[in-house]
Design a protein around this motif. Structure first.
Motif, PDB file in Angstrom:
ATOM      1  N   GLN A   1       0.854  -1.183   0.000  1.00  0.00           N
ATOM      2  CA  GLN A   1       0.000   0.000   0.000  1.00  0.00           C
ATOM      3  C   GLN A   1       0.891   1.235   0.000  1.00  0.00           C
ATOM      4  O   GLN A   1       1.625   1.486   0.958  1.00  0.00           O
ATOM      5  N   TYR A   2       0.816   2.015  -1.059  1.00  0.00           N
ATOM      6  CA  TYR A   2       1.519   3.295  -1.108  1.00  0.00           C
ATOM      7  C   TYR A   2       0.543   4.417  -0.748  1.00  0.00           C
ATOM      8  O   TYR A   2      -0.666   4.229  -0.746  1.00  0.00           O
ATOM      9  N   PRO A   3       1.057   5.602  -0.481  1.00  0.00           N
ATOM     10  CA  PRO A   3       0.169   6.709  -0.088  1.00  0.00           C
ATOM     11  C   PRO A   3      -0.690   7.217  -1.238  1.00  0.00           C
ATOM     12  O   PRO A   3      -0.305   7.174  -2.406  1.00  0.00           O
ATOM     13  N   LEU A   4      -1.855   7.731  -0.876  1.00  0.00           N
ATOM     14  CA  LEU A   4      -2.725   8.419  -1.816  1.00  0.00           C
ATOM     15  C   LEU A   4      -2.271   9.870  -1.977  1.00  0.00           C
ATOM     16  O   LEU A   4      -1.484  10.384  -1.181  1.00  0.00           O
ATOM     17  N   PRO A   5      -2.777  10.562  -3.019  1.00  0.00           N
ATOM     18  CA  PRO A   5      -2.242  11.885  -3.352  1.00  0.00           C
ATOM     19  C   PRO A   5      -2.286  12.938  -2.249  1.00  0.00           C
ATOM     20  O   PRO A   5      -1.381  13.771  -2.180  1.00  0.00           O
ATOM     21  N   MET A   6      -3.306  12.977  -1.382  1.00  0.00           N
ATOM     22  CA  MET A   6      -3.326  14.028  -0.364  1.00  0.00           C
ATOM     23  C   MET A   6      -2.078  13.965   0.517  1.00  0.00           C
ATOM     24  O   MET A   6      -1.488  14.991   0.842  1.00  0.00           O
ATOM     25  N   LEU A   7      -1.682  12.741   0.899  1.00  0.00           N
ATOM     26  CA  LEU A   7      -0.461  12.596   1.693  1.00  0.00           C
ATOM     27  C   LEU A   7       0.749  13.079   0.890  1.00  0.00           C
ATOM     28  O   LEU A   7       1.607  13.802   1.419  1.00  0.00           O
ATOM     29  N   LEU A   8       0.802  12.719  -0.387  1.00  0.00           N
ATOM     30  CA  LEU A   8       1.922  13.154  -1.223  1.00  0.00           C
ATOM     31  C   LEU A   8       1.926  14.674  -1.376  1.00  0.00           C
ATOM     32  O   LEU A   8       2.979  15.289  -1.506  1.00  0.00           O
ATOM     33  N   GLY A   9       0.739  15.274  -1.359  1.00  0.00           N
ATOM     34  CA  GLY A   9       0.645  16.718  -1.476  1.00  0.00           C
ATOM     35  C   GLY A   9       1.283  17.455  -0.316  1.00  0.00           C
ATOM     36  O   GLY A   9       1.624  18.635  -0.436  1.00  0.00           O
ATOM     37  N   ALA A  10       1.441  16.775   0.818  1.00  0.00           N
ATOM     38  CA  ALA A  10       2.068  17.401   1.991  1.00  0.00           C
ATOM     39  C   ALA A  10       3.586  17.367   1.930  1.00  0.00           C
ATOM     40  O   ALA A  10       4.251  18.040   2.715  1.00  0.00           O
ATOM     41  N   ILE A  11       4.143  16.583   1.005  1.00  0.00           N
ATOM     42  CA  ILE A  11       5.593  16.392   0.931  1.00  0.00           C
ATOM     43  C   ILE A  11       6.246  17.521   0.147  1.00  0.00           C
ATOM     44  O   ILE A  11       5.748  17.933  -0.898  1.00  0.00           O
ATOM     45  N   ASN A  12       7.374  18.017   0.634  1.00  0.00           N
ATOM     46  CA  ASN A  12       8.065  19.114  -0.017  1.00  0.00           C
ATOM     47  C   ASN A  12       9.181  18.659  -0.952  1.00  0.00           C
ATOM     48  O   ASN A  12       9.977  19.479  -1.393  1.00  0.00           O
ATOM     49  N   ASN A  13       9.232  17.374  -1.259  1.00  0.00           N
ATOM     50  CA  ASN A  13      10.303  16.819  -2.087  1.00  0.00           C
ATOM     51  C   ASN A  13       9.683  16.008  -3.221  1.00  0.00           C
ATOM     52  O   ASN A  13       9.328  14.846  -3.058  1.00  0.00           O
ATOM     53  N   ASP A  14       9.560  16.632  -4.406  1.00  0.00           N
ATOM     54  CA  ASP A  14       8.891  15.963  -5.517  1.00  0.00           C
ATOM     55  C   ASP A  14       9.682  14.783  -6.071  1.00  0.00           C
ATOM     56  O   ASP A  14       9.116  13.924  -6.753  1.00  0.00           O
ATOM     57  N   SER A  15      10.972  14.731  -5.801  1.00  0.00           N
ATOM     58  CA  SER A  15      11.750  13.589  -6.292  1.00  0.00           C
ATOM     59  C   SER A  15      11.280  12.294  -5.635  1.00  0.00           C
ATOM     60  O   SER A  15      11.367  11.217  -6.231  1.00  0.00           O
ATOM     61  N   LEU A  16      10.761  12.382  -4.408  1.00  0.00           N
ATOM     62  CA  LEU A  16      10.199  11.190  -3.759  1.00  0.00           C
ATOM     63  C   LEU A  16       8.959  10.714  -4.505  1.00  0.00           C
ATOM     64  O   LEU A  16       8.707   9.511  -4.611  1.00  0.00           O
ATOM     65  N   ILE A  17       8.173  11.659  -5.008  1.00  0.00           N
ATOM     66  CA  ILE A  17       6.961  11.298  -5.743  1.00  0.00           C
ATOM     67  C   ILE A  17       7.336  10.689  -7.095  1.00  0.00           C
ATOM     68  O   ILE A  17       6.690   9.759  -7.569  1.00  0.00           O
ATOM     69  N   TYR A  18       8.398  11.193  -7.700  1.00  0.00           N
ATOM     70  CA  TYR A  18       8.913  10.574  -8.927  1.00  0.00           C
ATOM     71  C   TYR A  18       9.307   9.120  -8.649  1.00  0.00           C
ATOM     72  O   TYR A  18       8.984   8.209  -9.422  1.00  0.00           O
ATOM     73  N   ARG A  19       9.994   8.897  -7.548  1.00  0.00           N
ATOM     74  CA  ARG A  19      10.422   7.531  -7.210  1.00  0.00           C
ATOM     75  C   ARG A  19       9.233   6.621  -6.987  1.00  0.00           C
ATOM     76  O   ARG A  19       9.260   5.444  -7.354  1.00  0.00           O
ATOM     77  N   MET A  20       8.166   7.159  -6.390  1.00  0.00           N
ATOM     78  CA  MET A  20       6.967   6.344  -6.218  1.00  0.00           C
ATOM     79  C   MET A  20       6.371   5.996  -7.583  1.00  0.00           C
ATOM     80  O   MET A  20       5.942   4.856  -7.812  1.00  0.00           O
ATOM     81  N   GLY A  21       6.325   6.963  -8.513  1.00  0.00           N
ATOM     82  CA  GLY A  21       5.845   6.679  -9.857  1.00  0.00           C
ATOM     83  C   GLY A  21       6.670   5.602 -10.533  1.00  0.00           C
ATOM     84  O   GLY A  21       6.143   4.708 -11.213  1.00  0.00           O
TER      85      GLY A  21
END
Length: 601
Positions: free
Chosen positions: A158-178
């Motif tokens: 289970q990975y996080p849903l977008p609202m949780l990702l929206g709180a993160i200040n490091n978009d490279s982490l979101i790239y890694r999740m993608g």
């Protein structure tokens, strides 16, 4: 497929590049791994008048002549060219009869693709191999997996849903999740993700988008959805931005009825369309059109955007010059079926300009109606053929010209790799949002003669958060289940008021966030009283908007938002409260006058 270690090491490198690039648009020119060196590609524009410059090799592939595409296309009947535009739903947990029904649609009607829903990875992989073996043309396979395959499957992470990702200040982490999501998709023989959600959720009462959006700020939504999209597409999976032209400001669930958005172009251009423009310029492979009615864009009564020619063909294709794949939202949803019959709805969707029909009510009815529309001149076989070739080109890009069955060995282990767990830990830690910390209550310290109660609101047994807290701190666990009897509430109240400090953790009814938590007025009244009367640290493991369910929560001594009850988030929250982690997250939405967008200590 490259080795897992090589593939994943590239994620970190690109993440650093993404940070430096900021909001700059991507113009990826990497070589197509599936290209045939002997093929001479000739441009094949969408229309003679257009000379579109496509932003990356995926969009270019969809719109250029291709020898493999032509060879497959020549062997297809006119009916098969129509059904190539259809994706049907499949479940790997609904038994033999369901599987046989799907197999019949593949063998008889030659549908182009599948969209998988609930089930398990091994069951799905075995079923995929069986269905692919029965298909004349390799099937392309999608999943509505906004936070990874765990959104749909048991036995998956289970990975996080977008609202949780929206709180993160490091978009490279979101790239890694993608990128991690892309690895999972490839390992399961899938090719297309109906994500990211690029709706700007500026309506707190939205019943269907809410925590599925990155937030209420169009710049945040653009940058974070771009990071997730590139993580997928850089690693061979087609991303699909949704729900065009924007589902964020609705108060109706389009699964149940047709939402109406009363705004015109000035508002849409300044807000809803902004992330879509951003991703189009960056080469997103697909866009899903929503079942939402916009009377100022198309005044036809009860007409969803998905069936509107002025919206799909006029705005998306001609004005925004989008050359990628255009998908309808699920054609089984009430937002379309309430007002339009199966068959006619699919015809209208193709008339509007969609390329792919997703989750049809009836393949036979749709095929019959589309045949009739071609005879009547409402649709042209030439246009059907063009879209069919576009779908085949997408299949070529994802490697279906060299289809290989899924390997079942080590599937579970590959989908639970150590690197994925490490990424999840970093996402959880980066998202925690500390909204209040009066008297520097956090970090907590062990103090003599101070008693601490740990209350799990919504819990019936020791939670992961409580377990992690007890590893470092002397506390006594309590539980407030939903719909607790009045006499039990009073007994719990008396016990809790004896303690010097209350550590109150709040949970929704499931691991997926909720919109209202499901507590009774009596349950909420007790929590509010405890917050008013005692020193308290409150931790919410759910949708940030649900803070509104507790009118006195702003009086808490300390308040931490975790957005979801994932174990990784609960562990991170415990570490932060004990001083082993610093808060980094910012609130991605405005909850109320006390807790505004962008806040976070």
């Amino acid at each position: 497929m490259p080795s897992v270690s090589v593939q994943r090491s590239s994620f970190l490198v690109y993440g650093l590049v993404l940070l430096l690039a900021g909001m700059a648009f991507s113009a990826c020119k990497k070589k197509n791994p599936h290209a045939e060196d002997t093929v001479v590609f000739k441009p094949q524009p969408i229309s003679p008048e257009d000379t579109i410059k496509y932003p990356n090799e995926l969009i270019t592939t969809l719109n250029r002549k291709n020898r493999w595409v032509d060879s497959v296309f020549r062997r297809m009947t006119p009916d098969e060219r129509i059904t190539q535009l259809m994706m049907i739903e499949v479940f790997s947990n609904q038994g033999q009869k369901h599987e046989e029904d799907v197999l019949k649609l593949i063998k008889r009607y030659k549908v182009g693709g599948l969209i998988f829903f609930q089930g398990g990875p091994v069951r799905q992989a075995k079923l995929t191999n069986r269905l692919q073996a029965a298909s004349k043309v390799p099937l392309w396979i999608g999943m509505d997996a906004e936070n990874g395959i765990g959104m749909r499957m048991d036995s998956a992470m289970q990975y996080p849903l977008p609202m949780l990702l929206g709180a993160i200040n490091n978009d490279s982490l979101i790239y890694r999740m993608g990128a991690e999501m892309a690895f999972e998709f490839k390992r399961l023989g899938m090719h297309l993700n109906f994500a990211p959600v690029v709706d700007v959720n500026n309506n707190p009462q939205n019943p269907i988008i809410s925590y599925r959006a990155f937030g209420e700020n169009k710049n945040d939504v653009s940058s974070k959805s771009l990071a997730q999209m590139q993580g997928m597409q850089d690693n061979g999976i087609i991303a699909t931005a949704k729900h065009f032209p924007g589902h964020g400001d609705t108060d109706v669930d389009s699964h149940l009825d047709l939402p109406v958005i009363p705004y015109g172009r000035n508002r849409l251009d300044s807000l809803e369309l902004y992330p879509f423009r951003h991703l189009i310029q960056s080469g997103v492979g697909g866009i899903m059109v929503g079942h939402i009615h916009l009377p100022k864009l198309d005044s036809t009564t009860n007409l969803p955007a998905s069936l509107s020619k002025p919206i799909v063909n006029g705005i998306l294709k001609k004005e925004l010059r989008y050359g990628g794949l255009i998908f309808t939202d699920a054609m089984v949803m009430k937002g379309v079926t309430k007002y339009f019959e199966p068959g006619e709805a699919e015809v209208m969707a193709l008339e509007a300009g969609n390329d792919v029909l997703e989750r049809l009510v009836s393949v036979p009815k749709a095929l019959s109606a589309i045949r009739k529309a071609i005879r009547q001149g409402r649709l042209s076989q030439q246009e059907i053929d063009r879209r069919c070739k576009k779908v085949l080109a997408a299949k070529y890009w994802v490697g279906l010209n060299n289809y290989q069955p899924i390997k079942i060995d080590s599937l579970y282990q590959d989908l639970h790799a150590p690197h994925a767990h490490e990424m999840l830990r970093q996402l959880a830690e980066g998202s925690l949002t500390l909204l209040q910390n009066k008297r520097n209550q956090i970090p907590l310290e062990n103090k003599k003669r101070r008693t601490i109660a740990s209350l799990a609101v919504g819990g019936t047994r020791t939670t992961f958060f409580q377990k992690k807290i007890k590893e470092q701190l002397a506390v006594k666990d309590y539980f407030l289940p939903r719909r607790t009897k009045k006499k039990d509430l009073e007994k719990l109240r008396k016990e809790l008021l004896k303690h010097d400090l209350l550590l109150i953790s709040i949970y929704g009814p499931s691991i997926r966030p909720s919109n209202n938590l499901g507590f009774t007025p009596e349950d909420r009244a007790l929590v509010n009283e405890l917050i008013r009367k005692k020193r308290s640290i409150v931790v919410l493991f759910d949708n940030a908007y649900t803070l509104n369910r507790f009118e006195d929560v702003h009086q808490a001594t300390a308040l931490l938002v975790g957005y979801q009850q994932l174990p990784a988030v609960q562990a991170a929250a415990a570490r932060l409260i004990m001083g082993n982690l610093k808060p980094q997250g910012k609130l991605p939405v405005t909850v109320n006058k006390h807790f505004q967008y962008g806040e976070g200590l």
